[in-house]
Design a protein around this motif. Structure first.
Motif, mmCIF file in Angstrom:
data_model
loop_
_atom_site.group_PDB
_atom_site.id
_atom_site.type_symbol
_atom_site.label_atom_id
_atom_site.label_comp_id
_atom_site.label_asym_id
_atom_site.label_seq_id
_atom_site.Cartn_x
_atom_site.Cartn_y
_atom_site.Cartn_z
ATOM 1 N N ARG A 172 -11.296 -67.381 -10.907
ATOM 2 C CA ARG A 172 -11.811 -66.677 -9.730
ATOM 3 C C ARG A 172 -10.692 -66.292 -8.764
ATOM 4 N NH1 ARG A 172 -16.793 -64.606 -10.014
ATOM 5 N NH2 ARG A 172 -16.443 -64.274 -7.789
ATOM 6 N N VAL A 194 -15.102 -74.682 -2.890
ATOM 7 C CA VAL A 194 -15.587 -75.453 -4.036
ATOM 8 C C VAL A 194 -16.425 -76.601 -3.478
ATOM 9 C CG1 VAL A 194 -14.983 -76.882 -6.015
ATOM 10 C CG2 VAL A 194 -13.606 -74.866 -5.469
ATOM 11 N N LEU A 227 -18.213 -72.243 -5.588
ATOM 12 C CA LEU A 227 -18.283 -72.810 -6.932
ATOM 13 C C LEU A 227 -18.882 -74.206 -6.807
ATOM 14 C CD1 LEU A 227 -17.541 -72.975 -9.984
ATOM 15 C CD2 LEU A 227 -15.290 -73.802 -9.274
ATOM 16 N N LEU A 231 -12.850 -66.660 -4.454
ATOM 17 C CA LEU A 231 -13.553 -67.923 -4.260
ATOM 18 C C LEU A 231 -13.169 -68.466 -2.894
ATOM 19 C CD1 LEU A 231 -15.291 -70.201 -5.532
ATOM 20 C CD2 LEU A 231 -13.171 -71.191 -6.407
ATOM 21 N N ARG A 281 -18.210 -67.223 -0.987
ATOM 22 C CA ARG A 281 -18.288 -67.423 -2.439
ATOM 23 C C ARG A 281 -18.013 -68.891 -2.777
ATOM 24 N NH1 ARG A 281 -13.996 -62.697 -2.827
ATOM 25 N NH2 ARG A 281 -13.289 -64.074 -1.139
ATOM 26 N N GLN A 338 -12.501 -72.478 -13.919
ATOM 27 C CA GLN A 338 -13.236 -71.443 -13.195
ATOM 28 C C GLN A 338 -12.559 -71.091 -11.879
ATOM 29 O OE1 GLN A 338 -17.424 -71.195 -12.866
ATOM 30 N NE2 GLN A 338 -17.839 -72.427 -14.678
ATOM 31 N N ALA A 339 -12.050 -72.100 -11.177
ATOM 32 C CA ALA A 339 -11.354 -71.833 -9.923
ATOM 33 C C ALA A 339 -10.131 -70.960 -10.160
ATOM 34 C CB ALA A 339 -10.956 -73.143 -9.252
#
Length: 217
Positions: free
Chosen positions: A46, A57, A5, A54, A3, A42-43
């Motif tokens: 998640r 990144v 980002l 996540l 996953r 967002q991190a």
């Protein structure tokens, strides 16, 4: 599935990366962000309980307001086990070592081919560090040549950020506004930068930056 980002301020780049990584089969782009604040938000979401998780990144260095190095440091401070793979147009020798020292799981130039990018993401997700040959060389040089380094290489992360903006012709006031700092603070950074680089004013500093290939003309 890994996953990911994606953080880049250019919409076409984010869309391109989404499409490219979708073809990998084992990589799922679970979100994207155009700036530092959105990336951190967002991190956090998640990685919160029930947030969906996540793994990596994929973070561009050149972001509006706060640069990617700032975001990297914050993400690693808040989520030490989160892998952050840096993506940049800057030469490896300029930023790779700074990123790796700040906890990055690798440093890739945007000219990297798709296979290298997916390999880097897989290694980062597995807990490893992905090093290109040039990044490894830059790291080796930094470890073995601690003496007699050019002045810009001993700047702190924030000093280096202000240095680049000064070299691009921005005023103290403009830099203060861009970085959300006071003008006095930026002036203090400027004085330190001039001392460390052995320059006397902004013109000499800009010429120094061109000679050292920090900025181009």
């Amino acid at each position: 599935m890994i996953r990911v980002l994606v953080v880049d301020d250019h919409l076409v780049v984010r869309r391109g990366l989404r499409q490219l990584l979708a073809d990998a089969g084992d990589i799922d782009v679970v979100g994207d962000a155009a700036d530092a604040a959105t990336a951190v938000q967002q991190a956090r979401a998640r990685l919160a309980s029930g947030g969906g998780g996540l793994d990596v990144v994929l973070l561009d260095i050149a972001l509006p307001g706060r640069d990617g190095l700032d975001v990297l440091r914050q993400l690693k401070a808040e989520h030490p086990r989160l892998a952050v793979l840096m993506l940049s147009t800057y030469p490896d020798r300029q930023f790779a070592v700074r990123c790796l020292r700040a906890g990055a799981a690798g440093y890739l130039n945007k000219t990297a081919d798709p296979d290298e990018l997916t390999a880097a993401l897989r290694k980062a997700a597995a807990g490893g560090v992905y090093l290109t040959a040039s990044a490894a060389e830059a790291l080796a040089v930094s470890l073995h040549e601690l003496r007699d380094r050019p002045g810009h290489e001993v700047l702190s992360q924030r000093e280096h950020q202000v240095f680049r903006l000064l070299a691009q012709g921005q005023s103290v006031g403009q830099i203060a506004q861009a970085l959300s700092l006071s003008s006095n603070t930026v002036s203090t950074y400027r004085a330190r930068i001039l001392e460390k680089t052995g320059t006397r004013n902004d013109v000499e500093l800009a010429l120094y930056a061109v000679r050292q290939r920090i900025v181009t003309v």
